[in-house]
Design a protein around this motif. Sequence first.
Motif, PDB file in Angstrom:
ATOM      1  N   ARG A 455       0.844  -1.187   0.000  1.00  0.00           N
ATOM      2  CA  ARG A 455       0.000   0.000   0.000  1.00  0.00           C
ATOM      3  C   ARG A 455       0.884   1.244   0.000  1.00  0.00           C
ATOM      4  O   ARG A 455       1.832   1.357   0.790  1.00  0.00           O
ATOM      5  N   MET A 456       0.579   2.198  -0.895  1.00  0.00           N
ATOM      6  CA  MET A 456       1.414   3.380  -1.087  1.00  0.00           C
ATOM      7  C   MET A 456       0.722   4.618  -0.540  1.00  0.00           C
ATOM      8  O   MET A 456      -0.514   4.684  -0.477  1.00  0.00           O
ATOM      9  N   ARG A 457       1.541   5.610  -0.176  1.00  0.00           N
ATOM     10  CA  ARG A 457       0.992   6.868   0.330  1.00  0.00           C
ATOM     11  C   ARG A 457       0.413   7.702  -0.802  1.00  0.00           C
ATOM     12  O   ARG A 457      -0.602   8.360  -0.637  1.00  0.00           O
ATOM     13  N   LYS A 458       1.071   7.690  -1.971  1.00  0.00           N
ATOM     14  CA  LYS A 458       0.543   8.424  -3.117  1.00  0.00           C
ATOM     15  C   LYS A 458       0.188   7.438  -4.217  1.00  0.00           C
ATOM     16  O   LYS A 458       0.842   6.403  -4.384  1.00  0.00           O
ATOM     17  N   GLN A 459      -0.841   7.756  -4.953  1.00  0.00           N
ATOM     18  CA  GLN A 459      -1.326   6.869  -5.998  1.00  0.00           C
ATOM     19  C   GLN A 459      -0.421   6.969  -7.228  1.00  0.00           C
ATOM     20  O   GLN A 459      -0.022   8.053  -7.637  1.00  0.00           O
ATOM     21  N   LEU A 460      -0.096   5.785  -7.787  1.00  0.00           N
ATOM     22  CA  LEU A 460       0.702   5.719  -9.000  1.00  0.00           C
ATOM     23  C   LEU A 460      -0.186   5.319 -10.167  1.00  0.00           C
ATOM     24  O   LEU A 460      -1.083   4.490 -10.015  1.00  0.00           O
ATOM     25  N   SER A 461       0.108   5.912 -11.303  1.00  0.00           N
ATOM     26  CA  SER A 461      -0.635   5.597 -12.517  1.00  0.00           C
ATOM     27  C   SER A 461       0.365   5.213 -13.601  1.00  0.00           C
ATOM     28  O   SER A 461       1.073   6.072 -14.133  1.00  0.00           O
ATOM     29  N   ILE A 462       0.438   3.917 -13.889  1.00  0.00           N
ATOM     30  CA  ILE A 462       1.327   3.407 -14.934  1.00  0.00           C
ATOM     31  C   ILE A 462       0.461   3.002 -16.118  1.00  0.00           C
ATOM     32  O   ILE A 462      -0.446   2.170 -15.972  1.00  0.00           O
ATOM     33  N   PRO A 463       0.673   3.592 -17.299  1.00  0.00           N
ATOM     34  CA  PRO A 463      -0.172   3.250 -18.450  1.00  0.00           C
ATOM     35  C   PRO A 463      -0.113   1.762 -18.777  1.00  0.00           C
ATOM     36  O   PRO A 463       0.953   1.160 -18.852  1.00  0.00           O
ATOM     37  N   GLY A 464      -1.290   1.167 -18.934  1.00  0.00           N
ATOM     38  CA  GLY A 464      -1.387  -0.238 -19.308  1.00  0.00           C
ATOM     39  C   GLY A 464      -1.172  -1.224 -18.183  1.00  0.00           C
ATOM     40  O   GLY A 464      -1.052  -2.422 -18.451  1.00  0.00           O
ATOM     41  N   MET A 465      -1.131  -0.755 -16.935  1.00  0.00           N
ATOM     42  CA  MET A 465      -0.882  -1.665 -15.821  1.00  0.00           C
ATOM     43  C   MET A 465      -1.915  -1.458 -14.737  1.00  0.00           C
ATOM     44  O   MET A 465      -2.230  -0.318 -14.361  1.00  0.00           O
ATOM     45  N   HIS A 466      -2.437  -2.590 -14.221  1.00  0.00           N
ATOM     46  CA  HIS A 466      -3.372  -2.575 -13.111  1.00  0.00           C
ATOM     47  C   HIS A 466      -2.585  -2.844 -11.831  1.00  0.00           C
ATOM     48  O   HIS A 466      -1.976  -3.912 -11.666  1.00  0.00           O
ATOM     49  N   ILE A 467      -2.587  -1.889 -10.906  1.00  0.00           N
ATOM     50  CA  ILE A 467      -1.816  -1.970  -9.672  1.00  0.00           C
ATOM     51  C   ILE A 467      -2.750  -2.366  -8.538  1.00  0.00           C
ATOM     52  O   ILE A 467      -3.733  -1.677  -8.258  1.00  0.00           O
ATOM     53  N   VAL A 468      -2.441  -3.485  -7.887  1.00  0.00           N
ATOM     54  CA  VAL A 468      -3.223  -3.982  -6.761  1.00  0.00           C
ATOM     55  C   VAL A 468      -2.421  -3.722  -5.488  1.00  0.00           C
ATOM     56  O   VAL A 468      -1.340  -4.290  -5.301  1.00  0.00           O
ATOM     57  N   GLN A 469      -2.938  -2.878  -4.609  1.00  0.00           N
ATOM     58  CA  GLN A 469      -2.252  -2.542  -3.371  1.00  0.00           C
ATOM     59  C   GLN A 469      -2.779  -3.425  -2.236  1.00  0.00           C
ATOM     60  O   GLN A 469      -3.987  -3.532  -2.045  1.00  0.00           O
ATOM     61  N   THR A 470      -1.868  -4.038  -1.521  1.00  0.00           N
ATOM     62  CA  THR A 470      -2.247  -4.931  -0.423  1.00  0.00           C
ATOM     63  C   THR A 470      -1.473  -4.532   0.827  1.00  0.00           C
ATOM     64  O   THR A 470      -0.353  -4.034   0.749  1.00  0.00           O
ATOM     65  N   ALA A 471      -2.074  -4.791   1.979  1.00  0.00           N
ATOM     66  CA  ALA A 471      -1.438  -4.455   3.252  1.00  0.00           C
ATOM     67  C   ALA A 471      -0.951  -5.673   4.003  1.00  0.00           C
ATOM     68  O   ALA A 471      -0.049  -5.569   4.837  1.00  0.00           O
ATOM     69  N   THR A 472      -1.525  -6.849   3.734  1.00  0.00           N
ATOM     70  CA  THR A 472      -1.143  -8.065   4.450  1.00  0.00           C
ATOM     71  C   THR A 472      -0.784  -9.164   3.460  1.00  0.00           C
ATOM     72  O   THR A 472      -1.168  -9.121   2.280  1.00  0.00           O
ATOM     73  N   LEU A 473      -0.063 -10.156   3.963  1.00  0.00           N
ATOM     74  CA  LEU A 473       0.333 -11.286   3.122  1.00  0.00           C
ATOM     75  C   LEU A 473      -0.886 -12.079   2.664  1.00  0.00           C
ATOM     76  O   LEU A 473      -0.932 -12.553   1.520  1.00  0.00           O
ATOM     77  N   ARG A 474      -1.887 -12.216   3.525  1.00  0.00           N
ATOM     78  CA  ARG A 474      -3.090 -12.970   3.175  1.00  0.00           C
ATOM     79  C   ARG A 474      -3.815 -12.329   1.997  1.00  0.00           C
ATOM     80  O   ARG A 474      -4.217 -13.022   1.030  1.00  0.00           O
ATOM     81  N   ASN A 475      -3.951 -11.027   2.003  1.00  0.00           N
ATOM     82  CA  ASN A 475      -4.611 -10.329   0.890  1.00  0.00           C
ATOM     83  C   ASN A 475      -3.788 -10.425  -0.400  1.00  0.00           C
ATOM     84  O   ASN A 475      -4.332 -10.535  -1.495  1.00  0.00           O
TER      85      ASN A 475
END
Length: 482
Positions: A455-475
């Motif tokens: 999980r990041m403090r600021k949102q990143l936008s990379i063209p053509g890529m779906h970014i999934v932010q997770t906080a725990t290993l289970r997620n």
Amino acid sequence: MAKTTTQYVCSECGWNGVKWYGRCPECGQWGTISEFHEPRAASAAPRSGASGTRTAAPGRTSRTSAVAVAEGTATPITEVSTTSVERIPTGFSEFDRVLGGGIVPGAVVLVAGEPGIGKSTLLLETAGAIARTHPDATVLYISGEESRAQVRLRASRIGAVLGNLLLASTTDLSTVLGLIEQERPALAIVDSAQTIVSQNVDGISGGSTQVREVASALIDTAKSLDVPVLLVGHVTKDGSIAGPRTLEHLVDVVCQFEGDSQTALRMLRSVKNRFGPTDEVGCFDMSGEGIEEVSDPSGLFLSSGGGTADGDASADAPVEGTCVTFTLDGHRSLPIEIQSLVTASVLPTPRRAVNGVDSNRIAMLTAVLYRHGKVNLLANDLYVSTIAGGLAKEPACDLAITAALASAAKSQPIRRTTCAIGEISLTGQVRPVPRLEYRLREASRLGFTTAVVPRMRKQLSIPGMHIVQTATLRNALDALLS
């Protein structure tokens, strides 16, 4: 007349002392300490003030007295010229990247590496490339390990036979300095520092006194004649440069040439650089025709494809037990594919076999995976490896390692267009890693469409890529194995 003092030097690590030991107290090797006599200048008698020299101040113990210097020796820093020096291209863009843009005239570059890794081949190809691009100048290659005929055979194999490339075979330091002063080459290569011997200094070849004298003399000649010198250095068993650490302090640039003897990949790293960055790395490929640079090594660390359950191979078919991450090596982001195999153990103590991964890290991640990921692998044999000799020892590779283990244990493959980047803590949290945006842009360039990251403090936008932010290993495992 100079006095001599008896010292004992280890030929393996360069340790020196006044007492002989059967086992070196520094590196622990047996039978490597030998005796030699090092000259020491006799202390001069103090001069009186009536002779016109300055009398030493009370309490001063130095034997060197001050002398009159010419006016203007010390210059204000504002008047010092900042004109940039024109560098000499080596013929390898990867070598130039590590050096900071090329070889600086008058610089002394130390290239160290294990035996047979390709140091002499790299420098001979560099000599041939510079001789080819500077036909009006000469390039001098001095070998203290091989004869001129042996160097000529290697030059024929790699295509470095040129009329203005001069070869010499000698181990005498005076002869080496005389050749450099006589030829005034555009580049001088000395192979190696541990084989050159000065007749004016006592000590064994490769000892502390000899290496220090050889380095000092070559540096003084290089600076006075403005001739760049590439110096080959040997390494000990632990990978450090043989001889005293003074050698590394004296030279301008220190480069480590690394690689695995079982693979053709070679990495050139800058450890010290007075004229450029120290976190650059160059990639090379060792072949029968010499050394070739690899400008884009991304494809070396990824497998070509997988296979389906019925045995049909497909380039896009996912394979269970594999996951891709991106690690930083200097300023370069490299993809690393983690492969794992989980089998039932028949031994009282399950086996842990790793290649390119830290074994202690695997033990910790296995415990975290059991406690917070609800995947029990404590009683299984675990085999974890990387592709093509890549190293996945950075903490940012933790998430990919645990994902590969969970994928192999559950027989659920991860999509080949998905990568995982993140550090795993003992509490099961996915922690941020440095320069994440740089890694994701490299992943997007290579065709990855999904990235599971912390999980990041600021949102990143990379063209053509779906970014999934997770906080725990289970997620993170749910996102990777869904």
